[in-house]
Write a protein that holds these residues in place. Structure first.
Motif, PDB file in Angstrom:
ATOM      1  N   CYS A  57     -34.295  27.386 -14.198  1.00 41.57           N
ATOM      2  CA  CYS A  57     -33.739  26.205 -13.524  1.00 41.57           C
ATOM      3  C   CYS A  57     -34.574  24.952 -13.789  1.00 41.57           C
ATOM      4  O   CYS A  57     -34.098  23.836 -13.578  1.00 41.57           O
ATOM      5  CB  CYS A  57     -33.680  26.435 -12.016  1.00 41.57           C
ATOM      6  SG  CYS A  57     -32.587  27.763 -11.503  1.00 41.57           S
ATOM      7  N   ASP A  58     -35.799  25.123 -14.255  1.00 37.95           N
ATOM      8  CA  ASP A  58     -36.734  24.011 -14.477  1.00 37.95           C
ATOM      9  C   ASP A  58     -36.367  23.310 -15.777  1.00 37.95           C
ATOM     10  O   ASP A  58     -36.941  23.555 -16.825  1.00 37.95           O
ATOM     11  CB  ASP A  58     -38.165  24.543 -14.525  1.00 37.95           C
ATOM     12  CG  ASP A  58     -39.210  23.443 -14.599  1.00 37.95           C
ATOM     13  OD1 ASP A  58     -38.864  22.270 -14.346  1.00 37.95           O
ATOM     14  OD2 ASP A  58     -40.362  23.754 -14.915  1.00 37.95           O
ATOM     15  N   SER A  59     -35.385  22.415 -15.692  1.00 34.78           N
ATOM     16  CA  SER A  59     -34.803  21.841 -16.901  1.00 34.78           C
ATOM     17  C   SER A  59     -35.343  20.480 -17.306  1.00 34.78           C
ATOM     18  O   SER A  59     -35.286  20.122 -18.471  1.00 34.78           O
ATOM     19  CB  SER A  59     -33.291  21.735 -16.731  1.00 34.78           C
ATOM     20  OG  SER A  59     -32.987  20.879 -15.646  1.00 34.78           O
ATOM     21  N   GLU A  60     -35.854  19.709 -16.373  1.00 35.10           N
ATOM     22  CA  GLU A  60     -36.231  18.328 -16.686  1.00 35.10           C
ATOM     23  C   GLU A  60     -37.286  18.252 -17.778  1.00 35.10           C
ATOM     24  O   GLU A  60     -37.040  17.766 -18.859  1.00 35.10           O
ATOM     25  CB  GLU A  60     -36.694  17.592 -15.433  1.00 35.10           C
ATOM     26  CG  GLU A  60     -35.538  17.236 -14.523  1.00 35.10           C
ATOM     27  CD  GLU A  60     -35.987  16.459 -13.309  1.00 35.10           C
ATOM     28  OE1 GLU A  60     -37.148  16.006 -13.259  1.00 35.10           O
ATOM     29  OE2 GLU A  60     -35.167  16.318 -12.394  1.00 35.10           O
ATOM     30  N   PHE A  71     -33.079  22.588  -8.526  1.00 30.09           N
ATOM     31  CA  PHE A  71     -32.863  23.744  -7.664  1.00 30.09           C
ATOM     32  C   PHE A  71     -31.380  23.888  -7.325  1.00 30.09           C
ATOM     33  O   PHE A  71     -30.791  24.962  -7.476  1.00 30.09           O
ATOM     34  CB  PHE A  71     -33.706  23.578  -6.395  1.00 30.09           C
ATOM     35  CG  PHE A  71     -33.616  24.719  -5.431  1.00 30.09           C
ATOM     36  CD1 PHE A  71     -34.357  25.874  -5.621  1.00 30.09           C
ATOM     37  CD2 PHE A  71     -32.815  24.637  -4.301  1.00 30.09           C
ATOM     38  CE1 PHE A  71     -34.296  26.936  -4.728  1.00 30.09           C
ATOM     39  CE2 PHE A  71     -32.738  25.682  -3.393  1.00 30.09           C
ATOM     40  CZ  PHE A  71     -33.486  26.842  -3.609  1.00 30.09           C
ATOM     41  N   THR A  72     -30.771  22.791  -6.901  1.00 31.78           N
ATOM     42  CA  THR A  72     -29.359  22.797  -6.510  1.00 31.78           C
ATOM     43  C   THR A  72     -28.473  23.172  -7.688  1.00 31.78           C
ATOM     44  O   THR A  72     -27.575  24.013  -7.555  1.00 31.78           O
ATOM     45  CB  THR A  72     -28.951  21.432  -5.933  1.00 31.78           C
ATOM     46  OG1 THR A  72     -29.757  21.165  -4.783  1.00 31.78           O
ATOM     47  CG2 THR A  72     -27.484  21.401  -5.549  1.00 31.78           C
ATOM     48  N   GLN A  73     -28.712  22.561  -8.835  1.00 33.36           N
ATOM     49  CA  GLN A  73     -27.896  22.857 -10.004  1.00 33.36           C
ATOM     50  C   GLN A  73     -28.003  24.339 -10.377  1.00 33.36           C
ATOM     51  O   GLN A  73     -26.991  25.002 -10.618  1.00 33.36           O
ATOM     52  CB  GLN A  73     -28.301  21.997 -11.192  1.00 33.36           C
ATOM     53  CG  GLN A  73     -27.455  22.270 -12.419  1.00 33.36           C
ATOM     54  CD  GLN A  73     -27.824  21.389 -13.592  1.00 33.36           C
ATOM     55  OE1 GLN A  73     -28.739  20.594 -13.533  1.00 33.36           O
ATOM     56  NE2 GLN A  73     -27.094  21.545 -14.679  1.00 33.36           N
ATOM     57  N   GLY A  74     -29.211  24.871 -10.418  1.00 35.55           N
ATOM     58  CA  GLY A  74     -29.399  26.278 -10.764  1.00 35.55           C
ATOM     59  C   GLY A  74     -28.757  27.212  -9.768  1.00 35.55           C
ATOM     60  O   GLY A  74     -28.095  28.198 -10.143  1.00 35.55           O
ATOM     61  N   MET A  75     -28.933  26.928  -8.494  1.00 34.57           N
ATOM     62  CA  MET A  75     -28.398  27.807  -7.454  1.00 34.57           C
ATOM     63  C   MET A  75     -26.871  27.783  -7.415  1.00 34.57           C
ATOM     64  O   MET A  75     -26.231  28.825  -7.260  1.00 34.57           O
ATOM     65  CB  MET A  75     -28.963  27.421  -6.090  1.00 34.57           C
ATOM     66  CG  MET A  75     -30.473  27.589  -5.976  1.00 34.57           C
ATOM     67  SD  MET A  75     -31.020  29.290  -6.088  1.00 34.57           S
ATOM     68  CE  MET A  75     -30.838  29.794  -4.393  1.00 34.57           C
ATOM     69  N   LEU A  76     -26.274  26.598  -7.563  1.00 37.04           N
ATOM     70  CA  LEU A  76     -24.818  26.499  -7.520  1.00 37.04           C
ATOM     71  C   LEU A  76     -24.172  27.026  -8.800  1.00 37.04           C
ATOM     72  O   LEU A  76     -23.160  27.722  -8.743  1.00 37.04           O
ATOM     73  CB  LEU A  76     -24.383  25.050  -7.264  1.00 37.04           C
ATOM     74  CG  LEU A  76     -24.655  24.509  -5.864  1.00 37.04           C
ATOM     75  CD1 LEU A  76     -24.322  23.025  -5.799  1.00 37.04           C
ATOM     76  CD2 LEU A  76     -23.874  25.283  -4.818  1.00 37.04           C
TER      77      LEU A  76
END
Length: 104
Positions: A57-60, A71-76
């Protein structure tokens, strides 16, 4: 002038604040229970499994820290939670130092 009772000024009573806190705690427990269920359903049994997920999820800038957006993008995206509100609840729980980021 006659003082206005705090109830009329819009200040919640201690019992109302306590009820709100209990509601938030119950909501957090439900979100965590749902997350546990989804983690088990995926067959993730170790902390390494969870760490690998959060690292993905650590994309930036792959800095080892998750922003609320990552976090939100990965979780959703993965269906680990049902809503952005659930993400905010979990993120707040995991953000122990209140920095607005979580280490992965």
């Amino acid at each position: 002038a006659t003082p206005v009772p705090s109830r009329e000024r819009g200040t919640p009573r201690a019992s109302e604040r306590l009820t709100a806190m209990v509601d938030v705690k119950k909501s957090a427990e439900l979100v965590i229970d749902g997350l546990r269920h989804r983690v088990r359903k995926r067959g993730w049994t170790t902390l390494a499994d969870l760490q690998a997920f959060f690292e993905s999820c650590d994309s930036e800038v792959a800095d080892g820290r998750l922003s609320i957006e990552e976090f939100t993008q990965g979780m959703l995206t993965t269906g680990m939670v049902d809503s952005e509100e659930d993400c905010r609840v979990l993120f707040h729980i995991f953000d122990m130092d209140r920095s607005g980021q979580n280490c992965v």
